[in-house]
Design a protein around this motif. Structure first.
Motif, PDB file in Angstrom:
ATOM      1  N   TYR A  72       0.820  -1.211   0.000  1.00  0.00           N
ATOM      2  CA  TYR A  72       0.000   0.000   0.000  1.00  0.00           C
ATOM      3  C   TYR A  72       0.856   1.264   0.000  1.00  0.00           C
ATOM      4  CZ  TYR A  72      -4.479  -2.394   0.689  1.00  0.00           C
ATOM      5  OH  TYR A  72      -5.600  -3.159   0.512  1.00  0.00           O
ATOM      6  N   TYR A  73       1.858   1.309   0.845  1.00  0.00           N
ATOM      7  CA  TYR A  73       2.619   2.553   0.996  1.00  0.00           C
ATOM      8  C   TYR A  73       3.625   2.780  -0.127  1.00  0.00           C
ATOM      9  CZ  TYR A  73       0.609   3.312   5.609  1.00  0.00           C
ATOM     10  OH  TYR A  73      -0.270   3.547   6.642  1.00  0.00           O
ATOM     11  N   GLN A  74       4.053   1.719  -0.793  1.00  0.00           N
ATOM     12  CA  GLN A  74       5.059   1.897  -1.838  1.00  0.00           C
ATOM     13  C   GLN A  74       4.485   1.880  -3.249  1.00  0.00           C
ATOM     14  OE1 GLN A  74       8.118  -1.083  -0.906  1.00  0.00           O
ATOM     15  NE2 GLN A  74       9.260   0.495   0.167  1.00  0.00           N
ATOM     16  N   VAL A  75       3.302   1.311  -3.436  1.00  0.00           N
ATOM     17  CA  VAL A  75       2.722   1.225  -4.774  1.00  0.00           C
ATOM     18  C   VAL A  75       1.797   2.397  -5.072  1.00  0.00           C
ATOM     19  CG1 VAL A  75       1.189  -0.138  -6.260  1.00  0.00           C
ATOM     20  CG2 VAL A  75       2.984  -1.280  -4.937  1.00  0.00           C
ATOM     21  N   HIS A  76       1.036   2.846  -4.072  1.00  0.00           N
ATOM     22  CA  HIS A  76       0.079   3.935  -4.284  1.00  0.00           C
ATOM     23  C   HIS A  76       0.797   5.285  -4.199  1.00  0.00           C
ATOM     24  CE1 HIS A  76      -3.255   1.069  -2.646  1.00  0.00           C
ATOM     25  NE2 HIS A  76      -2.944   0.810  -3.904  1.00  0.00           N
ATOM     26  N   GLU A  77       1.563   5.595  -5.218  1.00  0.00           N
ATOM     27  CA  GLU A  77       2.389   6.798  -5.176  1.00  0.00           C
ATOM     28  C   GLU A  77       1.577   8.073  -5.229  1.00  0.00           C
ATOM     29  OE1 GLU A  77       5.405   6.608  -8.146  1.00  0.00           O
ATOM     30  OE2 GLU A  77       6.232   4.717  -7.406  1.00  0.00           O
ATOM     31  N   GLY A  78       0.374   8.022  -5.776  1.00  0.00           N
ATOM     32  CA  GLY A  78      -0.465   9.216  -5.789  1.00  0.00           C
ATOM     33  C   GLY A  78      -0.859   9.642  -4.395  1.00  0.00           C
ATOM     34  N   ILE A  79      -1.004   8.677  -3.499  1.00  0.00           N
ATOM     35  CA  ILE A  79      -1.370   8.966  -2.115  1.00  0.00           C
ATOM     36  C   ILE A  79      -0.132   9.167  -1.260  1.00  0.00           C
ATOM     37  CG2 ILE A  79      -2.539   8.050  -0.061  1.00  0.00           C
ATOM     38  CD1 ILE A  79      -4.340   6.447  -1.906  1.00  0.00           C
ATOM     39  N   ASN A  80       0.911   8.392  -1.511  1.00  0.00           N
ATOM     40  CA  ASN A  80       2.118   8.429  -0.689  1.00  0.00           C
ATOM     41  C   ASN A  80       3.345   8.577  -1.587  1.00  0.00           C
ATOM     42  OD1 ASN A  80       3.667   8.200   1.739  1.00  0.00           O
ATOM     43  ND2 ASN A  80       4.030   6.033   1.309  1.00  0.00           N
ATOM     44  N   PRO A  81       3.585   9.768  -2.124  1.00  0.00           N
ATOM     45  CA  PRO A  81       4.668   9.940  -3.106  1.00  0.00           C
ATOM     46  C   PRO A  81       6.053   9.655  -2.551  1.00  0.00           C
ATOM     47  CG  PRO A  81       3.748  12.066  -2.450  1.00  0.00           C
ATOM     48  CD  PRO A  81       2.837  11.018  -1.900  1.00  0.00           C
ATOM     49  N   THR A  82       6.256   9.749  -1.241  1.00  0.00           N
ATOM     50  CA  THR A  82       7.582   9.472  -0.675  1.00  0.00           C
ATOM     51  C   THR A  82       7.857   7.980  -0.590  1.00  0.00           C
ATOM     52  OG1 THR A  82       6.792   9.395   1.619  1.00  0.00           O
ATOM     53  CG2 THR A  82       7.437  11.559   0.734  1.00  0.00           C
ATOM     54  N   ARG A  83       6.801   7.149  -0.644  1.00  0.00           N
ATOM     55  CA  ARG A  83       6.894   5.693  -0.554  1.00  0.00           C
ATOM     56  C   ARG A  83       7.473   5.225   0.772  1.00  0.00           C
ATOM     57  NH1 ARG A  83       9.806   2.859  -4.214  1.00  0.00           N
ATOM     58  NH2 ARG A  83       8.186   1.313  -4.629  1.00  0.00           N
ATOM     59  N   ILE A  84       7.443   6.080   1.773  1.00  0.00           N
ATOM     60  CA  ILE A  84       7.917   5.698   3.111  1.00  0.00           C
ATOM     61  C   ILE A  84       6.902   4.761   3.757  1.00  0.00           C
ATOM     62  CG2 ILE A  84       8.360   6.548   5.456  1.00  0.00           C
ATOM     63  CD1 ILE A  84       9.498   9.090   4.162  1.00  0.00           C
ATOM     64  N   VAL A  85       7.389   3.664   4.322  1.00  0.00           N
ATOM     65  CA  VAL A  85       6.540   2.690   5.007  1.00  0.00           C
ATOM     66  C   VAL A  85       6.623   2.949   6.511  1.00  0.00           C
ATOM     67  CG1 VAL A  85       6.082   0.240   5.415  1.00  0.00           C
ATOM     68  CG2 VAL A  85       6.987   0.992   3.206  1.00  0.00           C
ATOM     69  N   PRO A  86       5.515   3.236   7.179  1.00  0.00           N
ATOM     70  CA  PRO A  86       5.560   3.527   8.614  1.00  0.00           C
ATOM     71  C   PRO A  86       6.003   2.316   9.426  1.00  0.00           C
ATOM     72  CG  PRO A  86       3.294   3.302   7.889  1.00  0.00           C
ATOM     73  CD  PRO A  86       4.137   3.293   6.650  1.00  0.00           C
ATOM     74  N   LEU A  87       6.579   2.582  10.560  1.00  0.00           N
ATOM     75  CA  LEU A  87       7.069   1.503  11.420  1.00  0.00           C
ATOM     76  C   LEU A  87       5.933   0.784  12.143  1.00  0.00           C
ATOM     77  CD1 LEU A  87      10.214   3.192  13.017  1.00  0.00           C
ATOM     78  CD2 LEU A  87      10.109   1.628  11.054  1.00  0.00           C
ATOM     79  N   GLY A  88       4.882   1.524  12.511  1.00  0.00           N
ATOM     80  CA  GLY A  88       3.783   0.930  13.260  1.00  0.00           C
ATOM     81  C   GLY A  88       2.714   0.372  12.356  1.00  0.00           C
ATOM     82  N   PRO A  89       1.623  -0.097  12.942  1.00  0.00           N
ATOM     83  CA  PRO A  89       1.362  -0.152  14.382  1.00  0.00           C
ATOM     84  C   PRO A  89       1.977  -1.385  15.037  1.00  0.00           C
ATOM     85  CG  PRO A  89      -0.522  -0.986  13.185  1.00  0.00           C
ATOM     86  CD  PRO A  89       0.469  -0.536  12.141  1.00  0.00           C
ATOM     87  N   GLU A  90       1.963  -1.387  16.363  1.00  0.00           N
ATOM     88  CA  GLU A  90       2.399  -2.540  17.136  1.00  0.00           C
ATOM     89  C   GLU A  90       1.441  -3.700  16.866  1.00  0.00           C
ATOM     90  OE1 GLU A  90       3.872  -5.336  19.284  1.00  0.00           O
ATOM     91  OE2 GLU A  90       4.938  -3.420  19.128  1.00  0.00           O
ATOM     92  N   LEU A  91       1.979  -4.880  16.556  1.00  0.00           N
ATOM     93  CA  LEU A  91       1.157  -6.010  16.127  1.00  0.00           C
ATOM     94  C   LEU A  91       0.904  -7.056  17.208  1.00  0.00           C
ATOM     95  CD1 LEU A  91       2.786  -6.632  12.618  1.00  0.00           C
ATOM     96  CD2 LEU A  91       0.676  -5.376  13.122  1.00  0.00           C
TER      97      LEU A  91
END
Length: 344
Positions: A287-306
């Motif tokens: 989600y965070y790396q493919v949807h560049e229109g929403i997340n252009p930096t492609r940074i993947v958040p560390l959370g949430p705690e699983l």
């Protein structure tokens, strides 16, 4: 992506820039049936199920296949969660080739079926191994057929995921889940107009409130066993805090802040066949790396705690029998285990 089609990042990114997100119609809706009426008879080992663990639509098929014990009858290929301009690719396999189909991209099976076909390349997809041709990408019908048309190949003790006496209720519940939750999070996430986003987001949380009320007094959505309806809701809930809350701006509240739905989701996650198919690493990176229109930096958040997914849920007090008169599936087959990076 469509009403009967799974994940295609190209279409998702193309939708970004339009005020509202709308799924197109599926192009390949053949069915694999016991009588082979579409030309594709149920046959052990003939077909290959191509999935991404990141995709909620594909995850329905992965869970159904495992609960029903179809692992040997319907072998599975897992794609890389990160797509390129040709969509889903087999870079997780040695040499970047699917070892059975011998292709680098799922698009090759689509082209073998219909050169120059319209639309994107989506998962889940069923491919005919002898011909290398795509059979279907109709994810809505696929899991229903696994539960019914593939019955002769189910494991001993397999649950009835689509019991005939409850089908009308399952269909009704699943329709609301699809419109407001499964697809609603996408309509919120890809909206580029405030009005369109707000309407989608309100629809998501309005439906979640209704589902929370329903599940406060019953363990499962329909009847007293796990059915297709639970599978369809689970695949969105398990992704909610990891991606939909932040990435798709569905942030009225987190799943963990709804006592009923959080307990319900944990109950299913801890049921064999559900959590052992979930790869949070694949989900987040896709989600965070493919949807560049929403997340252009492609940074993947560390959370949430699983780790909370493994905590006690207390839902047994509501009764219910997860597998009805059947039994849980056995161990995850060798080679299909979720890597440690994707687990709590």
């Amino acid at each position: 992506m469509s009403d009967t089609e799974g994940d295609s990042a190209a279409e998702g990114n193309a939708a970004y820039g339009k005020k509202s997100f709308k799924r197109s119609k599926s192009h390949f809706s053949d069915r694999v049936t016991a009588d082979g009426r579409d030309g594709w008879p149920v046959e052990a080992g003939r077909y290959r199920l191509v999935v991404s663990r990141a995709c909620p639509w594909a995850s329905r098929a992965v869970i159904s296949r495992r609960l029903l014990g179809l692992e040997e009858a319907l072998p599975m290929a897992i794609t890389d969660p990160i797509q390129d301009d040709r969509s889903w690719r087999f870079t997780l396999d040695p040499g970047g080739l699917d070892p059975v189909l011998g292709i680098r991209y799922l698009a090759e099976a689509y082209e073998a079926r219909e050169p120059g076909h319209p639309g994107g390349v989506s998962v889940p997809a069923v491919v005919d191994v002898p011909s290398g041709r795509l059979v279907t990408n109709d994810y809505q019908q696929l899991t229903l057929d696994l539960a019914t048309e593939w019955r002769d190949l189910h494991r001993e003790g397999a649950p009835d995921l689509y019991p005939e006496a409850l089908r009308d209720e399952i269909d009704e519940v699943a329709a609301g889940v699809y419109e407001d939750v499964n697809n609603g999070v996408y309509r919120a996430g890809f909206a580029t107009g405030q009005k369109e986003y707000a309407a989608a987001c309100e629809g998501v949380f309005g439906r979640l409130e209704l589902l929370s009320q329903r599940l406060a007094r019953r363990r499962y959505l329909v009847g007293d066993t796990i059915t297709e309806a639970d599978i369809r809701l689970f695949t969105t809930l398990v992704r909610f805090d990891a991606v939909y809350h932040g990435h798709f701006k569905c942030n009225r509240h987190k799943l963990t802040e709804d006592q009923v739905l959080w307990a319900y989701a944990r109950d299913l996650y801890q049921t064999p066949g559900f959590g052992d198919t979930v790869d949070f690493d694949h989900i987040k990176r896709h989600y965070y790396q493919v949807h560049e229109g929403i997340n252009p930096t492609r940074i993947v958040p560390l959370g949430p705690e699983l780790s909370g997914w493994l905590t006690s849920h207390g839902r047994e007090e509501l009764g219910g029998r997860p597998f009805g008169d059947g039994s849980p599936p056995g161990p995850v087959p060798e080679g299909e285990e979720v890597p440690p990076a994707g687990r709590p």
